[in-house]
Motif scaffolding. Structure first.
Motif, mmCIF file in Angstrom:
data_model
loop_
_atom_site.group_PDB
_atom_site.id
_atom_site.type_symbol
_atom_site.label_atom_id
_atom_site.label_comp_id
_atom_site.label_asym_id
_atom_site.label_seq_id
_atom_site.Cartn_x
_atom_site.Cartn_y
_atom_site.Cartn_z
ATOM 1 N N GLY A 143 5.934 12.267 -12.208
ATOM 2 C CA GLY A 143 5.190 11.268 -12.950
ATOM 3 C C GLY A 143 6.105 10.330 -13.704
ATOM 4 O O GLY A 143 7.296 10.587 -13.899
ATOM 5 N N SER A 144 5.525 9.216 -14.154
ATOM 6 C CA SER A 144 6.331 8.178 -14.791
ATOM 7 C C SER A 144 6.892 8.615 -16.137
ATOM 8 O O SER A 144 8.019 8.270 -16.478
ATOM 9 C CB SER A 144 5.520 6.896 -14.940
ATOM 10 N N SER A 145 6.148 9.384 -16.909
ATOM 11 C CA SER A 145 6.667 9.800 -18.220
ATOM 12 C C SER A 145 7.843 10.765 -18.067
ATOM 13 O O SER A 145 8.819 10.686 -18.814
ATOM 14 C CB SER A 145 5.566 10.434 -19.065
ATOM 15 N N HIS A 146 7.769 11.649 -17.086
ATOM 16 C CA HIS A 146 8.883 12.566 -16.853
ATOM 17 C C HIS A 146 10.092 11.824 -16.279
ATOM 18 O O HIS A 146 11.235 12.154 -16.605
ATOM 19 C CB HIS A 146 8.456 13.692 -15.926
ATOM 20 N N SER A 147 9.837 10.821 -15.464
ATOM 21 C CA SER A 147 10.941 10.014 -14.920
ATOM 22 C C SER A 147 11.640 9.253 -16.036
ATOM 23 O O SER A 147 12.870 9.151 -16.047
ATOM 24 C CB SER A 147 10.419 9.029 -13.873
ATOM 25 N N ARG A 148 10.875 8.732 -16.984
ATOM 26 C CA ARG A 148 11.465 8.039 -18.134
ATOM 27 C C ARG A 148 12.345 8.983 -18.943
ATOM 28 O O ARG A 148 13.442 8.618 -19.365
ATOM 29 C CB ARG A 148 10.358 7.476 -19.026
ATOM 30 N N ARG A 149 11.876 10.192 -19.157
ATOM 31 C CA ARG A 149 12.664 11.190 -19.901
ATOM 32 C C ARG A 149 13.952 11.527 -19.166
ATOM 33 O O ARG A 149 14.999 11.717 -19.788
ATOM 34 C CB ARG A 149 11.838 12.449 -20.139
ATOM 35 N N LEU A 150 13.864 11.628 -17.844
ATOM 36 C CA LEU A 150 15.068 11.891 -17.049
ATOM 37 C C LEU A 150 16.089 10.783 -17.240
ATOM 38 O O LEU A 150 17.274 11.043 -17.440
ATOM 39 C CB LEU A 150 14.716 11.970 -15.561
ATOM 40 N N VAL A 197 18.882 10.099 -12.679
ATOM 41 C CA VAL A 197 18.082 9.157 -11.914
ATOM 42 C C VAL A 197 17.089 9.955 -11.062
ATOM 43 O O VAL A 197 17.504 10.837 -10.309
ATOM 44 C CB VAL A 197 18.967 8.297 -10.982
ATOM 45 N N PRO A 198 15.790 9.669 -11.175
ATOM 46 C CA PRO A 198 14.831 10.342 -10.289
ATOM 47 C C PRO A 198 14.941 9.771 -8.874
ATOM 48 O O PRO A 198 15.137 8.578 -8.691
ATOM 49 C CB PRO A 198 13.480 10.023 -10.916
ATOM 50 N N HIS A 251 11.621 16.097 -4.419
ATOM 51 C CA HIS A 251 11.822 15.260 -5.599
ATOM 52 C C HIS A 251 13.110 15.737 -6.265
ATOM 53 O O HIS A 251 13.247 16.917 -6.608
ATOM 54 C CB HIS A 251 10.627 15.385 -6.539
ATOM 55 N N LEU A 252 14.045 14.813 -6.442
ATOM 56 C CA LEU A 252 15.384 15.156 -6.908
ATOM 57 C C LEU A 252 15.734 14.408 -8.185
ATOM 58 O O LEU A 252 15.128 13.392 -8.513
ATOM 59 C CB LEU A 252 16.415 14.791 -5.833
ATOM 60 N N SER A 253 16.753 14.897 -8.859
ATOM 61 C CA SER A 253 17.372 14.147 -9.950
ATOM 62 C C SER A 253 18.876 14.127 -9.686
ATOM 63 O O SER A 253 19.464 15.108 -9.243
ATOM 64 C CB SER A 253 17.055 14.765 -11.310
ATOM 65 N N ILE A 254 19.477 12.950 -9.940
ATOM 66 C CA ILE A 254 20.891 12.728 -9.655
ATOM 67 C C ILE A 254 21.543 12.123 -10.891
ATOM 68 O O ILE A 254 20.995 11.194 -11.485
ATOM 69 C CB ILE A 254 21.053 11.751 -8.468
ATOM 70 N N PRO A 255 22.725 12.604 -11.286
ATOM 71 C CA PRO A 255 23.412 12.008 -12.439
ATOM 72 C C PRO A 255 23.754 10.536 -12.183
ATOM 73 O O PRO A 255 24.201 10.179 -11.091
ATOM 74 C CB PRO A 255 24.692 12.831 -12.581
ATOM 75 N N ILE A 256 23.528 9.704 -13.182
ATOM 76 C CA ILE A 256 23.794 8.266 -13.050
ATOM 77 C C ILE A 256 25.267 8.004 -12.740
ATOM 78 O O ILE A 256 25.603 7.051 -12.043
ATOM 79 C CB ILE A 256 23.341 7.481 -14.307
#
Length: 69
Positions: free
Chosen positions: A14-21, A27-28, A40-45
């Motif tokens: 969701g958008s709120s969790h993506s903002r927190r990430l 980066v989502p 669905h992944l998260s990657i360090p900027i």
């Protein structure tokens, strides 16, 4: 030679969790594959920024998706 991304699977969507990430420096991302489940992944900027700057077209993923290939 391909660049390497250190990825983790994220469970909150969701958008709120993506903002927190993004506020924590991650980066989502979404990994799609033919006849494969969407991840669905998260990657360090710090990993993503140089790849975008250089225009790299091929990347290797390390971490949570190492088993998938």
């Amino acid at each position: 030679m391909a660049e390497v991304l250190n990825v983790t699977i994220r469970d909150k969507l969701g958008s709120s969790h993506s903002r927190r990430l993004r506020k924590t420096g991650l980066v989502p991302a979404v990994l799609y594959g033919r006849k494969e489940e969407t991840l669905h992944l998260s990657i360090p900027i710090d990993d993503v920024a140089p790849i975008i700057r250089r225009g790299t077209k091929l990347v290797d993923m390390k971490g949570a998706v190492a088993d998938i290939a």
